[in-house]
Design an enzyme around this catalytic site. Sequence first.
Site, PDB file in Angstrom:
ATOM      1  N   GLU A   9      42.879  41.493  34.000  1.00 27.24           N
ATOM      2  CA  GLU A   9      41.949  42.221  33.125  1.00 27.24           C
ATOM      3  C   GLU A   9      42.710  42.737  31.908  1.00 27.24           C
ATOM      4  OE1 GLU A   9      38.721  42.813  34.065  1.00 27.24           O
ATOM      5  OE2 GLU A   9      38.951  41.925  36.053  1.00 27.24           O
TER       6      GLU A   9
ATOM      7  N   VAL B 161      38.406  41.296  51.112  1.00 25.32           N
ATOM      8  CA  VAL B 161      39.846  41.016  51.234  1.00 25.32           C
ATOM      9  C   VAL B 161      40.047  39.503  51.223  1.00 25.32           C
ATOM     10  CG1 VAL B 161      41.925  41.293  52.627  1.00 25.32           C
ATOM     11  CG2 VAL B 161      40.165  43.067  52.668  1.00 25.32           C
TER      12      VAL B 161
ATOM     13  N   LYS C 264      43.037  46.708  49.836  1.00 22.88           N
ATOM     14  CA  LYS C 264      42.857  45.619  50.806  1.00 22.88           C
ATOM     15  C   LYS C 264      43.642  45.886  52.092  1.00 22.88           C
ATOM     16  CE  LYS C 264      41.853  42.286  47.171  1.00 22.88           C
ATOM     17  NZ  LYS C 264      42.469  41.402  46.169  1.00 22.88           N
TER      18      LYS C 264
ATOM     19  N   ILE D 286      39.070  33.595  51.641  1.00 25.01           N
ATOM     20  CA  ILE D 286      39.823  33.363  52.890  1.00 25.01           C
ATOM     21  C   ILE D 286      39.144  34.113  54.037  1.00 25.01           C
ATOM     22  CG2 ILE D 286      42.054  33.613  54.049  1.00 25.01           C
ATOM     23  CD1 ILE D 286      43.328  33.969  51.281  1.00 25.01           C
TER      24      ILE D 286
ATOM     25  N   ASP E 125      44.845  47.452  43.873  1.00 24.45           N
ATOM     26  CA  ASP E 125      43.956  46.466  44.503  1.00 24.45           C
ATOM     27  C   ASP E 125      44.520  46.047  45.870  1.00 24.45           C
ATOM     28  OD1 ASP E 125      41.720  44.323  44.139  1.00 24.45           O
ATOM     29  OD2 ASP E 125      43.505  43.143  44.596  1.00 24.45           O
TER      30      ASP E 125
ATOM     31  N   LYS F 219      35.913  45.991  47.405  1.00 26.64           N
ATOM     32  CA  LYS F 219      37.016  46.519  48.235  1.00 26.64           C
ATOM     33  C   LYS F 219      37.236  48.009  48.039  1.00 26.64           C
ATOM     34  CE  LYS F 219      38.389  44.034  44.885  1.00 26.64           C
ATOM     35  NZ  LYS F 219      38.168  42.656  44.665  1.00 26.64           N
TER      36      LYS F 219
ATOM     37  N   THR G  89      30.592  38.464  37.680  1.00 26.41           N
ATOM     38  CA  THR G  89      31.210  37.204  38.118  1.00 26.41           C
ATOM     39  C   THR G  89      30.807  36.864  39.558  1.00 26.41           C
ATOM     40  OG1 THR G  89      33.067  37.733  36.702  1.00 26.41           O
ATOM     41  CG2 THR G  89      33.432  36.021  38.339  1.00 26.41           C
TER      42      THR G  89
HETATM   43  N1  HSE Z   1      42.061  41.096  40.801  1.00 29.88           N
HETATM   44  C1  HSE Z   1      42.042  40.642  42.148  1.00 29.88           C
HETATM   45  C2  HSE Z   1      43.209  39.661  42.366  1.00 29.88           C
HETATM   46  C3  HSE Z   1      40.730  39.983  42.420  1.00 29.88           C
HETATM   47  O1  HSE Z   1      43.860  39.282  41.390  1.00 29.88           O
HETATM   48  O2  HSE Z   1      43.505  39.307  43.491  1.00 29.88           O
HETATM   49  C4  HSE Z   1      40.341  39.908  43.851  1.00 29.88           C
HETATM   50  O3  HSE Z   1      40.334  41.165  44.464  1.00 29.88           O
END
Ligand code: HSE
Length: 403
Positions: A185, A127, A200, A131, A196, A100, A11
Amino acid sequence: MTKTAILGYGTVGSGVAEVLCGHEESIARKADGPIQLKYICDVREFPDSPYQDRFVKDFSVIENDPEVGIVVETIGGTGVALDFTRRALKAGKSVVTSNKELVATHGYELTHLAAEHGVCYLFEASVGGGIPIIRPLTQCLAANDLLEITGILNGTTNYILTRMARAGAPFADALKEAQANGYAERDPSADVDGHDACRKICILASIAFGRHIYPDQVPTEGIRNITPTDMDYAEQSGRKIKLLGRAVLQPDGTVSAYVCPHLVDMENPLAGVEDVFNGITVKGDAIGDVMFYGKGAGKLPTASAVVADVIDLARNKEHRKAVLWEEGGPDAVSAHPMATRWYVRAQTRPEDLRKTLGGGQVLARRGIEYGETACITADSLTPEELKQRLGALQPLSVLRVLD
Ligand code: HSE
């Protein structure tokens, strides 16, 4: 002419190709010369891609091509991506990434490896997607001693929590909706269990406070246990439930970092960050609070940040200063978890819960069940102090409150 290669045509990688090739003229103006996409490295076949002539399966073609000055790594994970990044840096090529996981676990090593070889390792897209946050931390806010970072760092969980709040949907239904819309996912655990967001906040904390903070040093809790009942109590008390990553500098120079759901007052701008958007507040000693807001994920927003790093490298080939921090270690993180106020819901009478917690504000909601009470503690407590006060009481929910 700057020549680049993209590793991984998923992607983000395909978005980077689209932006690089679709904005050639304006990018050339901003980069003081054209940037050419010479290779795309992926083991898969992409017969419908418009960039057929640039695909290679063997990374060593890129590694050994002296014309390639910048490599974009959008493979993800810490396996092949780590190997290829090390090899590219050792071959004297700068690397730009949105990965990340790799930055959070190997950022110290890779930024220093880059510096040793006179090149750069840049990761603005790792991150907050599109942005701008890494460059503001390292450049625009450089005059400040940074004190605290608090952010909604994961778009998928923010979408799920927004749907739960608006539609009164249980977590499982909101997750299915997020999956149907392509946000979550099929295996959603990296998002919904907080990993995740943890990666970050590690990256942001390492940059802001100068020592590497590793994901396994950051207590992390996701949103699986949030119920519509908790959402209701939060709403009725003028708050929203948000998954926050926090990193706070302590007076002894260590960092308290953690990820978990919080009750956030509606007057706090983070409460207004809804759907898949991200919002990050940074506190500096000179500027006070500053907030960054926008699309934290997605093909083109993330590609926008990757290509900005590529342009920065192309324009400042000779004199770009590296973003560096020191090695981490057990003494980089605070030995004492942060104290905050807490939301506690339990099957007990209001007077009993208040007594157990040493006082607090009893919350109301419509359709309250007999014998159920929710309360916000009067005192700020560490998790251990809260546990001691709860004693034998088994609460139905416990959430931090952002003060
Ligand atoms: N899966 C992450 C989110 C994608 O939903 O923010 C970006 O790191």
